[in-house]
Design an enzyme around this catalytic site. Structure first.
Site, PDB file in Angstrom:
ATOM      1  N   ASP A 286      12.428  22.184  31.266  1.00  0.00           N
ATOM      2  CA  ASP A 286      13.739  21.975  31.863  1.00  0.00           C
ATOM      3  C   ASP A 286      14.732  22.800  31.042  1.00  0.00           C
ATOM      4  O   ASP A 286      14.606  22.886  29.820  1.00  0.00           O
ATOM      5  CB  ASP A 286      14.103  20.491  31.814  1.00  0.00           C
ATOM      6  CG  ASP A 286      15.474  20.216  32.400  1.00  0.00           C
ATOM      7  OD1 ASP A 286      15.726  20.656  33.524  1.00  0.00           O
ATOM      8  OD2 ASP A 286      16.284  19.569  31.715  1.00  0.00           O
TER       9      ASP A 286
ATOM     10  N   ASP B   6      14.296  16.484  29.095  1.00  0.00           N
ATOM     11  CA  ASP B   6      15.047  15.591  28.214  1.00  0.00           C
ATOM     12  C   ASP B   6      15.009  14.151  28.694  1.00  0.00           C
ATOM     13  O   ASP B   6      15.619  13.278  28.096  1.00  0.00           O
ATOM     14  CB  ASP B   6      16.492  16.070  28.043  1.00  0.00           C
ATOM     15  CG  ASP B   6      17.272  16.094  29.353  1.00  0.00           C
ATOM     16  OD1 ASP B   6      16.735  15.621  30.370  1.00  0.00           O
ATOM     17  OD2 ASP B   6      18.411  16.582  29.353  1.00  0.00           O
TER      18      ASP B   6
END
Length: 717
Positions: free
Chosen positions: A396, A598
């Site tokens: 990401d 995250d």
């Protein structure tokens, strides 16, 4: 999204637009769902996932005690053995009752020292899961009965087994004690985490401070953490600023700045200044307790190699039992009943799959502990095993490869204007704002503008949707985006426009700075790439692993970051709910995929990936969808997982090959196939060899402790 230098979840989303009206590339609101949606502590209830080695500390003490008692009792048993006396050439003491010393003490050793094996064997028999304990129980029971039959003069046997029975039990107890010590040491470092908590805390009251025990703390209490002291419980800093040593959580030796509003974790150290902390979690709800639960779960979780070892151990039981029966039958047919009993006991002893039983659990325990020390928290053993086969790592972007906050990446000025002149005025206007874009400009000025050239502003005014304005040295200075230029009818110098057009094409946000009616220049603001990301991607490429990136940002922003980092494939403008579809797309191409995010909006993708890695989890140490959690915000730690996966899998197979290969060779020797050549093993020698094989497996697993999992070392080229 996590703050770049902070291993804990950031409290809230950043606005998508600056008050200046600049077009700022920020994640969509969907990308900023609070961590609570996907994060929760593991094992808030009672932990029940223990394996057969659980409680090895107490078991180790039991085996230690029985070993020493049995060893002392075995000395006279061996000393009063006719066979030993003949072998060593000494005259055995002769006094009334001397002949009863071996059988009496041998019986005590059998009952006291042999009880763990007898009860363990009975438990395996009742559960219909025969294994090493049943083999040991059978061996010592046969030796015990044969010895008493000989002592009582029944059946004409001549089996002086008492000394071998005693040594057999002593050696077995020693082997189990060493095993429990090895397993105990693997968890010792984790248990030591609890010792990092202070015994007391300084609670702030209306009358000052008072020293209280941790048990007396309550949620929302405020405590004083002095310089050099440890934080007593998880909490939020409400006053003060300090460099905090969080190495016991993240594995990183570098201290991290913590100030008002930041989260701190129990056991970490405020190294240079005092902090006032409001308690938000206590006891089993703290990050420290969560980490210990997570590691315990990982050590208890199954793995493919463990399943194979369990099947091999069950197979070896039947193999040993059949080999023992055949051995007895063959020697009995040869007319040597004494040798038949000796050979059968030897086969049962040497075939004990003890090394096999230790081969996998010890590797799991040590590798999980080493990972935790390096800030890699393994929730699922299968995820760690699969990491060695990963072909594509999908990162990401925001908060993982990038810092997750705006940073001034470029400055351009009109002819005759210096960079310091421009930044000093922009920073003066923005100085009192806490907005992320304003802070980025102030931070840039702090590093690029000499102290004696810094300015202050007065008469600050916000221009909604356009920017901000203030007086600097009596002159109006305005900072804002395109709407400001239009509203004030300002023309941008051609040399400035030539530069900013390139910034816009790559997706950067652009703010112009004007003094009165003249544009002084512009700054570019972008989500800065972590230097660690560059190192991680280079190291992954060096290992033959492809790197992909997924983001909700615009294509030009994503392509700029990808080109900068050398990323192989980019998925841009992807909504949070569609991220898992991109993981599936990679898998359908035949790739084994690890997803690194995250944890804010990546839960479906983390769950879909072959290995889900949550990065920067901090106090929320358990992201349910991930198999591995990285305590620090360092993408290089992915290399630590890969390195550990390869090393632990290699050790498992080395131990399995040794443990099974040893039995294949040793059992025929124990059965006496080379007896015609004078090669025959006694039960005591068999017990020694069996214990040696176990020690070899244990020492091989201990080599994992030498594994360097420091991401900084693994990414060196």
């Amino acid at each position: 999204m996590s703050h770049p230098d902070q291993g804990y979840p950031h409290p809230g989303p950043a606005p998508a637009r600056h008050e200046h009206g600049a077009s700022v590339q920020s994640p969509t609101p969907d990308e900023h769902d609070v961590h609570g949606e996907y994060l929760a502590h593991v094992g808030q209830g009672e932990h029940t996932g223990h394996d057969r080695h659980a409680g090895h500390g107490a078991h180790g003490e039991m085996f230690r005690r029985r070993f020493w008692v049995s060893l002392v009792l075995s000395l006279p048993v061996v000393g009063f053995s006719h066979m030993v006396a003949e072998l060593l050439g000494y005259t055995m003491p002769d006094f009334p009752g001397a002949m009863w010393i071996p059988p009496v003490l041998g019986t005590v050793i059998f009952v006291y020292g042999g009880t763990p094996f007898l009860t363990g064997g009975w438990a395996e028999l009742r559960s219909r899961r025969p294994g090493m304990m049943l083999l040991i129980a059978m061996a010592i029971s046969v030796a015990f009965l044969a010895s008493w039959i000989t002592t009582l003069g029944l059946g004409g046997f001549d089996l002086d087994f008492w000394w071998e029975l005693a040594l057999l039990i002593v050696i077995m107890l020693l082997g189990h004690w060493l095993e429990m010590r090895a397993l105990g040491s693997a968890s010792g470092a984790l248990d030591a985490l609890a010792a990092m908590l202070p015994d007391t805390a300084e609670k702030i009251t209306d009358d000052g401070t008072e020293e209280v025990s941790l048990a007396d703390l309550a949620l929302d209490d405020v405590v004083l953490v002095r310089a050099g002291a440890r934080v007593p419980a998880d909490g939020t800093v409400i006053d003060g600023r300090a460099e905090v040593d969080e190495s016991m959580i993240t594995g990183e030796s570098k201290t991290v700045t913590r100030g008002s509003g930041d989260t701190v974790v129990a056991g970490t150290v405020a190294t240079d200044s005092a902090l006032r902390v409001r308690i938000t979690a206590l006891g089993e709800d703290t990050a420290l307790a969560g980490i210990r639960r997570m590691v315990a779960d990982a050590q208890a979780s199954s793995s493919r190699a463990q399943a194979l070892a369990d099947k091999a151990a069950a197979f070896l039981f039947y193999f040993a039992a059949i080999a023992g029966l055949l051995t007895f039958a063959v020697w009995a047919l040869l007319g040597n009943i004494d040798e038949a009993v000796v050979r059968t006991v030897t086969v049962l002893v040497i075939a004990c799959p003890h090394a096999l039983g230790l081969a996998i659990p010890l590797v799991i325990a040590i590798s999980t502990e080493r990972a935790a020390e390096a800030g890699v928290l393994v929730k699922d053993r299968l995820s760690l095993e699969r990491m060695r086969t990963v072909e594509v790592v999908l990162f990401d972007k925001t908060g993982t490869l990038t810092q997750g906050r705006h940073q001034v990446t470029d400055v351009t000025t009109a002819h005759g204007i210096g960079e310091s002149y421009l930044l000093a005025r922009a920073a003066a206007v923005e100085a009192d704002s806490e907005h992320p874009v304003a802070r980025a400009i102030v931070d840039a000025a702090d590093t690029r503008v000499p102290t004696n050239e810094r300015l202050t502003a007065t008469d600050f005014r916000s221009l909604p949707g356009r920017g901000v304005r203030a007086l600097v040295d009596g002159t109006a200075v305005t900072v804002g985006g395109p709407a400001m230029l239009t509203d004030l009818a300002l023309s941008v110098p051609a040399d400035v426009t030539a530069v900013t057009e390139g910034w816009v094409r790559r997706g950067a946000s652009v703010l112009h700075i004007a003094e009165d009616d003249r544009v002084l220049g512009a700054v570019a603001l972008e989500d800065a790439v972590r230097e660690e990301s560059r190192q991680a991607i280079d190291a992954l490429h060096a290992r033959g692993v492809k790197v992909a990136m997924i983001t909700g940002d615009a294509r030009q922003v994503a392509d700029t970051v990808a080109a900068d980092l050398g990323i192989d494939e980019v998925f841009a403008e992807v909504l949070p709910e569609h991220k898992d579809a991109k993981v599936t797309e990679l898998q359908q191409r035949g790739h084994t995929v690890a997803m690194v995010g995250d944890g804010v909006n990546d839960a479906p993708a983390l769950a879909r990936a072959d290995v889900g890695v949550a990065i920067g989890a901090g106090t929320d140490v358990a992201i349910e969808s991930a198999g591995v959690v990285l305590a620090a915000n360092d993408p290089r730690a992915v290399l630590s997982i890969i390195e550990l996966s390869h090393a632990s899998y290699r050790k498992m197979w080395q131990n399995l090959v040794w443990a099974t290969g040893y039995n294949i060779i040793a059992v025929p020797l124990a059965a006496g196939v080379l007896a015609f050549a004078g090669v025959a093993l006694s039960p005591a020698v068999a017990a020694v060899l069996m214990s040696v094989s176990t020690i070899v497996v244990a020492l091989n697993a201990q080599l994992l402790r030498r594994l360097d999992l420091d991401p900084a070392h693994l990414t060196r080229t």
